[in-house]
Design a protein around this motif. Structure first.
Motif, PDB file in Angstrom:
ATOM      1  N   SER A  90     -51.351   2.527 -12.196  1.00  0.00           N
ATOM      2  CA  SER A  90     -50.548   1.743 -11.252  1.00  0.00           C
ATOM      3  C   SER A  90     -51.308   0.490 -10.861  1.00  0.00           C
ATOM      4  O   SER A  90     -52.528   0.532 -10.643  1.00  0.00           O
ATOM      5  N   GLU A  91     -50.567  -0.607 -10.745  1.00  0.00           N
ATOM      6  CA  GLU A  91     -51.186  -1.876 -10.368  1.00  0.00           C
ATOM      7  C   GLU A  91     -51.724  -1.786  -8.948  1.00  0.00           C
ATOM      8  O   GLU A  91     -51.065  -1.285  -8.035  1.00  0.00           O
ATOM      9  N   LEU A  92     -52.938  -2.261  -8.768  1.00  0.00           N
ATOM     10  CA  LEU A  92     -53.558  -2.290  -7.445  1.00  0.00           C
ATOM     11  C   LEU A  92     -52.977  -3.447  -6.629  1.00  0.00           C
ATOM     12  O   LEU A  92     -52.548  -4.452  -7.204  1.00  0.00           O
ATOM     13  N   PRO A  93     -52.977  -3.330  -5.299  1.00  0.00           N
ATOM     14  CA  PRO A  93     -52.407  -4.394  -4.471  1.00  0.00           C
ATOM     15  C   PRO A  93     -53.153  -5.726  -4.579  1.00  0.00           C
ATOM     16  O   PRO A  93     -52.560  -6.778  -4.417  1.00  0.00           O
ATOM     17  N   GLU A  94     -54.441  -5.676  -4.865  1.00  0.00           N
ATOM     18  CA  GLU A  94     -55.240  -6.901  -4.963  1.00  0.00           C
ATOM     19  C   GLU A  94     -55.667  -7.140  -6.409  1.00  0.00           C
ATOM     20  O   GLU A  94     -56.021  -6.192  -7.114  1.00  0.00           O
ATOM     21  N   ASP A  95     -55.658  -8.398  -6.829  1.00  0.00           N
ATOM     22  CA  ASP A  95     -56.161  -8.749  -8.156  1.00  0.00           C
ATOM     23  C   ASP A  95     -57.672  -8.557  -8.208  1.00  0.00           C
ATOM     24  O   ASP A  95     -58.345  -8.494  -7.175  1.00  0.00           O
ATOM     25  N   TYR A  96     -58.201  -8.485  -9.412  1.00  0.00           N
ATOM     26  CA  TYR A  96     -59.638  -8.429  -9.621  1.00  0.00           C
ATOM     27  C   TYR A  96     -59.994  -9.609 -10.517  1.00  0.00           C
ATOM     28  O   TYR A  96     -59.513  -9.691 -11.655  1.00  0.00           O
ATOM     29  N   GLY A  97     -60.780 -10.537 -10.011  1.00  0.00           N
ATOM     30  CA  GLY A  97     -61.175 -11.706 -10.790  1.00  0.00           C
ATOM     31  C   GLY A  97     -60.008 -12.603 -11.175  1.00  0.00           C
ATOM     32  O   GLY A  97     -60.047 -13.261 -12.205  1.00  0.00           O
ATOM     33  N   GLY A  98     -58.935 -12.610 -10.369  1.00  0.00           N
ATOM     34  CA  GLY A  98     -57.789 -13.460 -10.650  1.00  0.00           C
ATOM     35  C   GLY A  98     -56.755 -12.851 -11.582  1.00  0.00           C
ATOM     36  O   GLY A  98     -55.794 -13.506 -11.958  1.00  0.00           O
ATOM     37  N   PHE A  99     -56.953 -11.593 -11.970  1.00  0.00           N
ATOM     38  CA  PHE A  99     -56.018 -10.899 -12.859  1.00  0.00           C
ATOM     39  C   PHE A  99     -55.636  -9.561 -12.239  1.00  0.00           C
ATOM     40  O   PHE A  99     -56.395  -8.988 -11.457  1.00  0.00           O
ATOM     41  N   PRO A 100     -54.472  -9.017 -12.623  1.00  0.00           N
ATOM     42  CA  PRO A 100     -54.104  -7.707 -12.088  1.00  0.00           C
ATOM     43  C   PRO A 100     -55.085  -6.630 -12.544  1.00  0.00           C
ATOM     44  O   PRO A 100     -55.657  -6.729 -13.635  1.00  0.00           O
ATOM     45  N   ALA A 101     -55.259  -5.640 -11.699  1.00  0.00           N
ATOM     46  CA  ALA A 101     -56.095  -4.486 -12.028  1.00  0.00           C
ATOM     47  C   ALA A 101     -55.253  -3.234 -11.796  1.00  0.00           C
ATOM     48  O   ALA A 101     -54.321  -3.248 -10.989  1.00  0.00           O
ATOM     49  N   TYR A 102     -55.579  -2.176 -12.496  1.00  0.00           N
ATOM     50  CA  TYR A 102     -54.780  -0.947 -12.472  1.00  0.00           C
ATOM     51  C   TYR A 102     -55.683   0.256 -12.259  1.00  0.00           C
ATOM     52  O   TYR A 102     -56.846   0.248 -12.658  1.00  0.00           O
ATOM     53  N   GLU A 103     -55.111   1.316 -11.669  1.00  0.00           N
ATOM     54  CA  GLU A 103     -55.856   2.549 -11.449  1.00  0.00           C
ATOM     55  C   GLU A 103     -55.009   3.757 -11.822  1.00  0.00           C
ATOM     56  O   GLU A 103     -53.832   3.828 -11.483  1.00  0.00           O
ATOM     57  N   ASP A 104     -55.635   4.704 -12.508  1.00  0.00           N
ATOM     58  CA  ASP A 104     -55.055   6.028 -12.725  1.00  0.00           C
ATOM     59  C   ASP A 104     -55.741   6.921 -11.702  1.00  0.00           C
ATOM     60  O   ASP A 104     -56.895   7.315 -11.881  1.00  0.00           O
ATOM     61  N   LYS A 105     -55.056   7.202 -10.619  1.00  0.00           N
ATOM     62  CA  LYS A 105     -55.663   7.959  -9.516  1.00  0.00           C
ATOM     63  C   LYS A 105     -56.003   9.390  -9.920  1.00  0.00           C
ATOM     64  O   LYS A 105     -56.974   9.951  -9.437  1.00  0.00           O
ATOM     65  N   GLU A 106     -55.214   9.966 -10.802  1.00  0.00           N
ATOM     66  CA  GLU A 106     -55.462  11.338 -11.229  1.00  0.00           C
ATOM     67  C   GLU A 106     -56.780  11.459 -11.996  1.00  0.00           C
ATOM     68  O   GLU A 106     -57.554  12.375 -11.795  1.00  0.00           O
ATOM     69  N   ARG A 107     -57.014  10.513 -12.888  1.00  0.00           N
ATOM     70  CA  ARG A 107     -58.228  10.557 -13.719  1.00  0.00           C
ATOM     71  C   ARG A 107     -59.348   9.677 -13.167  1.00  0.00           C
ATOM     72  O   ARG A 107     -60.425   9.625 -13.728  1.00  0.00           O
ATOM     73  N   ARG A 108     -59.044   8.939 -12.120  1.00  0.00           N
ATOM     74  CA  ARG A 108     -60.003   8.026 -11.477  1.00  0.00           C
ATOM     75  C   ARG A 108     -60.587   7.048 -12.495  1.00  0.00           C
ATOM     76  O   ARG A 108     -61.797   6.902 -12.664  1.00  0.00           O
ATOM     77  N   THR A 109     -59.672   6.383 -13.215  1.00  0.00           N
ATOM     78  CA  THR A 109     -60.067   5.359 -14.180  1.00  0.00           C
ATOM     79  C   THR A 109     -59.338   4.059 -13.852  1.00  0.00           C
ATOM     80  O   THR A 109     -58.308   4.062 -13.175  1.00  0.00           O
ATOM     81  N   PHE A 110     -59.875   2.958 -14.352  1.00  0.00           N
ATOM     82  CA  PHE A 110     -59.373   1.628 -14.022  1.00  0.00           C
ATOM     83  C   PHE A 110     -59.205   0.788 -15.276  1.00  0.00           C
ATOM     84  O   PHE A 110     -59.900   0.997 -16.267  1.00  0.00           O
ATOM     85  N   ILE A 111     -58.303  -0.178 -15.195  1.00  0.00           N
ATOM     86  CA  ILE A 111     -58.177  -1.224 -16.215  1.00  0.00           C
ATOM     87  C   ILE A 111     -58.304  -2.546 -15.482  1.00  0.00           C
ATOM     88  O   ILE A 111     -57.624  -2.781 -14.475  1.00  0.00           O
ATOM     89  N   TYR A 112     -59.164  -3.396 -15.978  1.00  0.00           N
ATOM     90  CA  TYR A 112     -59.361  -4.714 -15.369  1.00  0.00           C
ATOM     91  C   TYR A 112     -59.805  -5.696 -16.449  1.00  0.00           C
ATOM     92  O   TYR A 112     -60.247  -5.297 -17.525  1.00  0.00           O
ATOM     93  N   ARG A 113     -59.668  -6.975 -16.133  1.00  0.00           N
ATOM     94  CA  ARG A 113     -60.161  -8.008 -17.052  1.00  0.00           C
ATOM     95  C   ARG A 113     -61.564  -8.393 -16.614  1.00  0.00           C
ATOM     96  O   ARG A 113     -61.817  -8.629 -15.438  1.00  0.00           O
ATOM     97  N   ARG A 114     -62.469  -8.421 -17.584  1.00  0.00           N
ATOM     98  CA  ARG A 114     -63.860  -8.774 -17.297  1.00  0.00           C
ATOM     99  C   ARG A 114     -63.929 -10.202 -16.760  1.00  0.00           C
ATOM    100  O   ARG A 114     -63.396 -11.118 -17.395  1.00  0.00           O
ATOM    101  N   PRO A 115     -64.581 -10.407 -15.620  1.00  0.00           N
ATOM    102  CA  PRO A 115     -64.701 -11.764 -15.083  1.00  0.00           C
ATOM    103  C   PRO A 115     -65.452 -12.683 -16.050  1.00  0.00           C
ATOM    104  O   PRO A 115     -66.456 -12.299 -16.633  1.00  0.00           O
ATOM    105  N   GLY A 116     -64.913 -13.869 -16.242  1.00  0.00           N
ATOM    106  CA  GLY A 116     -65.571 -14.874 -17.067  1.00  0.00           C
ATOM    107  C   GLY A 116     -65.454 -14.661 -18.556  1.00  0.00           C
ATOM    108  O   GLY A 116     -66.114 -15.351 -19.331  1.00  0.00           O
TER     109      GLY A 116
END
Length: 173
Positions: free
Chosen positions: A65-91
């Protein structure tokens, strides 16, 4: 219950919902003391699915699920069940699936399950393969069977796109 940014669309008075004009007036008049107002809202978060990985690092598969705040200017996501994240590497133009949101501040604390290169605004738009991170005696490898796709909210189910092809897929839930 969904956490994230919401937009108020309309205030709806459920007590004044009669069919005919006379019925509506009577219903509204009798409901003046006990109004039952509700707010209709729209959630602005996306849900994406990662699937297709088997073997080591298969923990990266999940519903994010998309997080309410962006990370590094891009959307970030979390799988709360597995406690994993998707994000774009800054820079840099790489999307990451990890057990942390962002790089670890201390070595050995973060695990990168997979990365994909792509200068795109969303991880489901990546066209190339995902590279699975090294784990123990397993070396890093590209896995063409990994699929990342967007769930839409139309209610009609369709098969996910072919591996490496980003697209929206209707939510079957």
């Amino acid at each position: 219950f969904a956490v994230g940014p919401w937009t108020v669309v309309e205030l709806v008075d459920r007590a004044c919902a009669g069919d005919a004009e006379g019925d509506r007036e009577a219903s509204c008049a009798s409901a003046q003391e006990a109004r039952k107002d509700t707010i209709e809202c729209i959630f602005h978060g996306n849900t994406i699915v990662v699937s297709g990985r088997s073997g080591y690092n298969e923990r990266m598969n999940g519903v994010f699920s998309e997080l309410p705040e962006d990370y590094g200017g891009f959307p970030a996501y979390e799988d709360k069940e597995r406690r994993t994240f998707i994000y774009r590497r800054p820079g840099c133009a790489k999307w990451v699936i990890s057990n942390r949101l962002g790089p670890s501040l201390r070595s050995g604390r973060g695990i990168v399950f997979a990365e994909a290169e792509g200068d795109v605004p969303q991880p489901f738009m990546v066209q190339g393969p995902w590279t699975i991170g090294a784990c123990g005696s397993n070396a890093a490898e590209q896995d063409a069977s990994v699929v990342v796709f967007l769930l839409s909210r139309t209610g009609c189910g369709v098969a996910p796109p072919a591996a490496g092809a980003g697209a929206a897929v209707d939510d079957v839930a």
